[in-house]
Design a protein around this motif. Structure first.
Motif, PDB file in Angstrom:
ATOM      1  N   ARG A  27       0.689  -1.446  -0.410  1.00  0.00           N
ATOM      2  CA  ARG A  27       0.131   0.109  -0.219  1.00  0.00           C
ATOM      3  C   ARG A  27       1.002   1.246   0.247  1.00  0.00           C
ATOM      4  O   ARG A  27       0.662   2.180  -0.907  1.00  0.00           O
ATOM      5  N   ASN A  45      -1.561   4.832   2.249  1.00  0.00           N
ATOM      6  CA  ASN A  45      -1.164   5.008   0.864  1.00  0.00           C
ATOM      7  C   ASN A  45      -0.667   5.448   0.144  1.00  0.00           C
ATOM      8  O   ASN A  45       0.175   6.647   0.346  1.00  0.00           O
ATOM      9  N   HIS A 250       0.405  -1.351  -6.353  1.00  0.00           N
ATOM     10  CA  HIS A 250      -0.333  -0.935  -5.313  1.00  0.00           C
ATOM     11  C   HIS A 250      -1.541  -2.317  -5.197  1.00  0.00           C
ATOM     12  O   HIS A 250      -2.405  -2.271  -6.291  1.00  0.00           O
ATOM     13  N   SER A 253      -5.449  -2.209  -5.852  1.00  0.00           N
ATOM     14  CA  SER A 253      -6.594  -1.735  -6.656  1.00  0.00           C
ATOM     15  C   SER A 253      -6.105  -3.129  -7.832  1.00  0.00           C
ATOM     16  O   SER A 253      -6.479  -2.948  -8.545  1.00  0.00           O
ATOM     17  N   TRP A 306      -7.386  -4.857 -13.657  1.00  0.00           N
ATOM     18  CA  TRP A 306      -7.404  -3.430 -13.926  1.00  0.00           C
ATOM     19  C   TRP A 306      -7.465  -2.571 -14.617  1.00  0.00           C
ATOM     20  O   TRP A 306      -8.300  -1.238 -14.153  1.00  0.00           O
ATOM     21  N   GLN A 325      -6.038   4.716  -7.510  1.00  0.00           N
ATOM     22  CA  GLN A 325      -7.952   3.825  -7.343  1.00  0.00           C
ATOM     23  C   GLN A 325      -8.305   3.698  -9.188  1.00  0.00           C
ATOM     24  O   GLN A 325      -9.702   3.125  -8.543  1.00  0.00           O
ATOM     25  N   GLY A 326      -7.819   4.219 -10.105  1.00  0.00           N
ATOM     26  CA  GLY A 326      -8.640   3.903 -11.048  1.00  0.00           C
ATOM     27  C   GLY A 326      -9.293   4.953 -11.553  1.00  0.00           C
ATOM     28  O   GLY A 326      -9.993   5.139 -12.545  1.00  0.00           O
TER      29      GLY A 326
END
Length: 599
Positions: A27, A45, A250, A253, A306, A325-326
């Motif tokens: 993370r 994060n 990460h 995700s 992802w 986080q996309g």
């Protein structure tokens, strides 16, 4: 371990970038200087505001200190097959080992951040000083110590941080930090831990459990490393690079960060400072390729899934990069902090978000081709999406763009045309394999038109090289990627390598493009791209000799930044840099298995 040496000297509170080792938990990443101080640790994060950011703001950024009180020499290395760092300090009175870990749990990452620092007395007696002092979150909050029923915690913005100690008595609480001293003896064991959460309750682990977590984390890393398959040349360097890349993945995700930091300068005079805590499509492509070739199934699937998910969820069809986080990245801001060694600005965000970069078409399709060729299949929705993106590439290749280097001047960059050619080459391959719908006749035709354009307009007979763009006077090292794309592995690329070496070379290193030496130092990935290209055109002896030189340019624990000053070996740019390690891995794999190098 290497020989004992003096730690890097701090100048105005800052140490050289190459003095840092990096540890992580899936993370976030902590940066530990060779004098024992943690100067960078975002919580929870990697892209969160950092409570420990002395890397960019010595006076107010915050740090976690742990080192002998007396003068010392140091040696360090990663615990074998892990991202756990072991540092040995030697003073006139004794020797002590500090083992640093961002702990993981029994079932993977912990639901809180857990930094553990184990202190083992080896010989003699060493007085150790420690301090946990969160900073201002890059100028946005003020920390304070808050008394609770279970002890004092440190709060800053929405974070709650607790200090846990084993065998360390009488910690001293100030208004904004907790600190203390203790002494080691032969065979003694102490531990210092920091645990933290954001806007949620905080679990307080028993100090003994926290210390035991270091051993569990070592086992977890070694279990992962056992799945890693590479027995070719430079195996130690390749394994360390793979572990460095794992730090940037990460885990919540599946996104892959480009680097662990923001705003470490590319230029000592300032101005070229960027935030690399984002997931670039380009870097994801190279990472997936490397992990695919190592046989790492879970990471490959997570990264592919992802990327496809965020492309489907956002507009346009393919963006340059995304948040971890996309999401599409927002704008940029510049906190009022000085930056590393006062070289600003410090930047949150990256201005390249709105650029057109055509090479990402090739990056995306190379990912999917690798995934399918490894024995996986695409779902119907993904197939339709890729067919639409291939159609888009058929039109977009004729546009000017910012290129791979995210330049302000839009041009018909050669490497961007190569990326569009690669995308259509892969699209045809996938269509013929029945993985994406449609009749690929147009893709084949446009692929041929792109090649004709490159060979007609981007090639210079006079220079015997592919130019940076049609009509350019200069060269661009990114055209070396034509070899990995399997676009050109013949005489034209071979002579281009020679031209690039002459114009952009600095020993084993390379600058990015002509003229850039006036404003920055050499770019590490370009040097490894040259190794791969040499191997692909059949010049393996030269590739091997060059690789032997480059693997010696890492820092003492095998990590690379974005850039290296060829004059003294010092690091610049964000660190550790994923693209540098990716280029090393792919160069080694290309030399070891040159016929398995197509993108």
């Amino acid at each position: 371990m290497s020989e004992f040496r003096d730690p890097h000297r701090r100048v105005d509170g800052y140490v050289p970038i190459e003095s840092y080792g990096a540890i992580g938990d899936g993370r976030t990443v902590a940066m530990i200087a060779d004098d024992g101080r943690i100067d960078w640790l975002p919580v929870p994060n990697l892209d969160s505001p950092p409570p420990f950011a002395a890397l960019l703001d010595y006076e107010h950024g915050g740090w976690i200190e742990l080192a002998p009180v007396a003068e010392f020499t140091v040696q360090r290395e990663f615990v074998s097959d892990t991202n756990v760092l072991a540092t040995v300090f030697k003073t006139a009175d004794g020797t002590v080992r500090v083992t640093d870990s961002l702990n993981t749990g029994v079932a993977g990452r912990l639901p809180w951040m857990e930094l553990a620092r184990r202190i083992d007395g080896i010989d003699g007696s060493v007085e150790m000083a420690w301090k946990v002092a969160p900073g201002t979150m890059l100028g946005k909050a003020s920390p304070w110590a808050y008394a609770t029923e279970h002890g004092t915690v440190l709060r800053v913005d929405g974070l709650t941080l607790a200090v846990r100690t084993l065998g360390i008595d009488d910690p001293r609480v100030e208004t904004q930090n907790i600190h203390g001293v203790f002494s080691t003896e032969p065979g003694s064991r102490h531990a210092l831990g920091v645990v933290g959460t954001e806007n949620e309750p905080l679990h307080l682990p028993d100090p003994q459990t926290l210390d035991e977590g270091i051993d569990r984390t070592i086992l977890n890393w070694r279990m992962w490393s056992e799945e890693f398959a590479y027995e070719g040349p430079w195996a130690e360097h390749v394994a360390r690079s793979a572990l460095a890349l794992k730090l940037l993945l990460h885990s919540p995700s599946g996104a892959i960060a480009a680097a662990a930091t923001t705003s470490l300068p590319e230029n000592r005079t300032g101005g070229k400072n960027w935030d690399y805590r984002y997931a670039w499509v380009r870097d994801a492509a190279y990472t997936i390729r490397a992990m695919q070739r190592f046989g790492l199934r879970e990471e490959v699937h997570a990264a592919v899934a992802w990327l496809l998910k965020v492309i489907r969820s956002n507009d346009p069809l393919v963006n340059v990069f995304y948040t971890l986080q996309g999401q599409l990245p927002g704008g940029t801001e510049q906190p009022d902090v000085p930056g590393w060694r006062g070289i600003g600005p410090v930047v949150n965000g990256n201005a390249a978000a709105d650029q057109l970069q055509l090479m990402i078409f090739g990056d995306l399709f190379s990912i999917i081709r690798q995934y399918v060729d490894a024995g996986n299949i695409l779902d119907a929705q993904t197939g339709r999406l890729l067919a639409a993106i291939a159609d888009e590439a058929c039109d977009s290749w004729q546009r000017k763009d910012a290129g791979i280097w995210e330049l302000e001047d839009e041009r018909h960059y050669t490497s961007s045309k190569l990326g569009c050619w690669q995308a259509l080459d892969c699209a045809v391959h996938l269509a013929e394999a029945g993985e994406i719908p449609g009749i690929p006749d147009r893709w084949k035709a446009e692929k041929g038109r792109i090649r004709h354009y490159i060979e007609t307009h981007c090639w210079s007979e006079e220079r015997q090289a592919y130019l940076a763009y049609p009509g350019a006077d200069g060269l661009d090292a990114s055209v070396l990627l034509a070899a990995e794309m399997n676009y050109d592995r013949g005489e034209r690329l071979s002579s281009t390598i020679d031209a690039l070496s002459e114009e952009l070379g600095a020993g084993p290193l390379l600058y990015r493009y002509s003229g850039v030496h006036k404003e920055e130092v050499t770019f590490v990935a370009c040097a490894f791209w040259r190794v791969s290209a040499l191997s692909c055109v059949g010049r393996d002896d030269e590739a091997t000799a060059l690789m032997d030189q480059l693997v010696e340019l890492s820092n003492d624990v095998g990590l690379y930044s974005e850039m290296i000053d060829a004059s003294d070996g010092s690091f610049l740019g964000n660190f550790p840099q994923g693209l540098s390690h990716l280029a090393l891995v792919n160069a080694a794999l290309t030399i070891a298995r040159p016929h398995d190098a197509t993108a």
